[in-house]
Design an enzyme around this catalytic site. Structure first.
Site, PDB file in Angstrom:
ATOM      1  N   GLU A 166     -18.868 164.821  -1.791  1.00 47.94           N
ATOM      2  CA  GLU A 166     -19.682 163.618  -1.628  1.00 47.94           C
ATOM      3  C   GLU A 166     -19.067 162.390  -2.278  1.00 47.94           C
ATOM      4  O   GLU A 166     -19.552 161.902  -3.308  1.00 47.94           O
ATOM      5  CB  GLU A 166     -21.090 163.846  -2.176  1.00 47.94           C
ATOM      6  CG  GLU A 166     -21.800 164.992  -1.515  1.00 47.94           C
ATOM      7  CD  GLU A 166     -23.283 165.066  -1.862  1.00 47.94           C
ATOM      8  OE1 GLU A 166     -23.714 164.367  -2.785  1.00 47.94           O
ATOM      9  OE2 GLU A 166     -24.012 165.802  -1.174  1.00 47.94           O
ATOM     10  N   GLU A 353     -23.625 171.947   2.203  1.00 48.70           N
ATOM     11  CA  GLU A 353     -24.906 171.933   1.479  1.00 48.70           C
ATOM     12  C   GLU A 353     -26.027 171.539   2.419  1.00 48.70           C
ATOM     13  O   GLU A 353     -25.864 170.636   3.246  1.00 48.70           O
ATOM     14  CB  GLU A 353     -24.916 170.899   0.338  1.00 48.70           C
ATOM     15  CG  GLU A 353     -24.169 171.299  -0.887  1.00 48.70           C
ATOM     16  CD  GLU A 353     -24.171 170.203  -1.945  1.00 48.70           C
ATOM     17  OE1 GLU A 353     -25.145 169.433  -2.021  1.00 48.70           O
ATOM     18  OE2 GLU A 353     -23.174 170.135  -2.669  1.00 48.70           O
TER      19      GLU A 353
HETATM   20  C1  GCO Z   1     -24.748 167.014  -3.940  1.00 47.62           C
HETATM   21  C2  GCO Z   1     -24.814 167.719  -4.956  1.00 47.62           C
HETATM   22  C3  GCO Z   1     -25.767 168.646  -5.448  1.00 47.62           C
HETATM   23  C4  GCO Z   1     -27.171 168.229  -5.587  1.00 47.62           C
HETATM   24  C5  GCO Z   1     -27.902 168.367  -4.299  1.00 47.62           C
HETATM   25  C6  GCO Z   1     -29.346 168.023  -4.381  1.00 47.62           C
HETATM   26  O1  GCO Z   1     -23.615 167.377  -3.538  1.00 47.62           O
HETATM   27  O2  GCO Z   1     -25.496 166.105  -3.713  1.00 47.62           O
HETATM   28  O3  GCO Z   1     -23.765 168.571  -4.667  1.00 47.62           O
HETATM   29  O4  GCO Z   1     -25.108 168.799  -6.634  1.00 47.62           O
HETATM   30  O5  GCO Z   1     -27.755 169.020  -6.539  1.00 47.62           O
HETATM   31  O6  GCO Z   1     -27.329 167.520  -3.363  1.00 47.62           O
HETATM   32  O7  GCO Z   1     -29.513 166.699  -4.751  1.00 47.62           O
END
Ligand code: GCO
Length: 448
Positions: A166, A353
């Site tokens: 990200e 994710e």
């Molecule tokens: C992300 C993060 C996570 C967060 C999840 C929830 O990549 O944003 O990897 O670490 O915990 O997105 O907010």
């Protein structure tokens, strides 16, 4: 009832990140990261929580692996903490830090689970931040050296590599909005950091190829889907900017080697320039083997003069919300990945994710009846199936998260796990959503 079948080679997995689960923040020579500094600064994290102990996965990784095995996943995505390997960001390798990941990787392989590793999930060594962090191009060289050590060490064992998690969060959330470490509020800094991180990604990919490392490498961007509230041109343009803020600004350099010009112009009108040096765009757009997509939400947007960075505002149109107050928008997942295919062609995609935060309670027998989370997963799995049917090259899916963990600026109150973490005893208890996913994996599909 109909059954939606998934291809037998579809990769089901779950994901975590080092600072969110490991704890042991001063053990075995680990250096400090920007998240130690940030979370130890009063007022930055809800309840002043920090990752000093987190889920204690540094000591309890075997339990985590056992949970993964019982779940039946093919893969586990986790990240390596750079400050465990190079406590000061550069210099001598800290063998004890490396040992921890040797143990984790070997335990996963022994359990028949493929490690999928993120090299940078936000825990930049503080020593590098002290020299300007990602705004200083020396961090690019430091990252590539760190990546090289990990590539060589785990060549043949780790076959899926994700350079950055990200980049939008690393840049805009952390340096323009200021909600994440290091907590700056400066648009130029955010644009510079985004650019330098993408160059660092490209340089790491070059290194990976030059070393002839086995397996596939890519990067992960967090994509959202915003629709204009009406067909009025100003609303359409506002939604286009909202999407490009997260999506095109990162996807286009990575996959096409250009920045979207209308956004370059927009940022310029706000006083920020992209600091492109000769060769950067070619470096950033090194061919990669897959793109990782983190998807959580999206919504509807309309034009509003002088509102925020983009003259736009989000409009509430009746979506169900998670406990993060994020819209539940499974159709947005379908739309955004269809857009990826239309815009960037048939690149293999992994959802690195996706998941949901809800308020959980431990019930009798240490059960957690998280029906809303299971339903969130079900709705998104239906879209995965639809995407595969429509010809999108969707290869795998990692649920966020294996366990409740340190949710960054939100601390421990916000739970995303399919396994409940009891932060007093550090015991782990699978929730109903865990059993739901376990059944989907065992059945290679789901009944709808
Ligand atoms: C992300 C993060 C996570 C967060 C999840 C929830 O990549 O944003 O990897 O670490 O915990 O997105 O907010």
């Amino acid at each position: 009832m109909a059954k939606l079948n998934f291809p037998s080679d579809f990769v089901w997995g779950t994901a975590t990140a080092s600072y969110q689960i490991e704890g042991a923040y001063q053990e075995d020579g680990r250096g400090l990261s920007i998240w130690d500094t940030f979370s130890h600064t009063p007022g930055k994290v809800v309840n002043n929580d920090n990752g000093d102990v987190a889920c204690d996965s540094y000591h309890r990784y075997e339990e985590d692996v056992a949970l993964l095995k019982k779940l039946g996943v093919k893969a586990y995505r986790f990240s390596i903490a750079w400050p465990r390997i190079f406590p000061q960001g550069t210099g001598e390798v800290n063998e004890k830090g490396l040992d921890y990941y040797r143990r984790v990787v070997d335990a996963l392989l022994a359990a028949g689970i493929e490690p999928a590793v993120t090299l940078y999930h936000w825990d930049l060594p503080q020593a590098l931040q002290d020299k300007g962090g990602w705004a200083n191009r020396d961090s690019i060289d430091a990252f590539v050296k760190y990546a090289e050590v990990i590539f060589k060490e785990f060549n043949g064992k780790i076959k899926q590599w994700i350079t950055f998690n990200e980049t939008w969060c690393v840049s805009f959330l952390s340096n323009y909005i200021g909600a994440h470490a290091p907590g700056n509020k400066d648009l130029q800094l955010a644009v510079t950091v985004a650019h330098n991180c993408m160059v660092a990604h490209g340089e790491a990919v070059k290194k990976f190829r030059a070393l002839g490392i086995e397996g596939q490498i890519g990067t992960t961007h967090n994509l959202y889907w915003y629709e204009p509230l009406t067909t009025k041109p100003e609303d359409v343009e506002a939604a286009r900017r909202s999407r490009a803020y997260y999506n095109e600004w990162f996807m286009e350099p990575t996959l096409k080697g250009t920045y979207p010009q209308f956004m370059v112009d927009w940022y310029r009108s706000k006083g920020a320039e992209v600091p492109i040096q000769d060769g950067d765009m070619e470096t950033i757009s090194q061919p990669i083997d897959f793109i990782g997509v983190n998807f959580y939400s999206g919504g509807y947007t309309r034009y509003k003069k002088d509102e925020g960075l983009f003259d736009s505002e989000d409009v509430q149109v009746g979506f169900d919300k998670t406990f993060m107050d994020w819209n539940v928008y499974p159709d947005g997942l379908y739309k955004v990945l269809s857009w990826v295919k239309d815009e960037y062609g048939d690149i293999p995609i992994y959802i690195t994710e996706n998941g949901a935060c809800y308020e959980d309670e431990l019930a009798e027998g240490n059960r957690v009846h998280d029906a809303l989370r299971a339903d969130y997963y079900k709705k998104h799995f239906i879209q995965l199936h639809r995407l595969i049917e429509s010809g999108v090259q969707l290869k795998g899916y990692f649920a966020w998260s294996l366990l409740d963990n340190f949710e960054w600026a939100e601390g421990y109150k916000k739970r995303f796990g399919i396994v409940y973490t009891n932060y007093e005893t550090l015991e782990r208890h699978p929730k109903d959503s865990y059993y739901f996913i376990q059944k989907v994996i065992a059945d290679d599909g789901l009944e709808v």
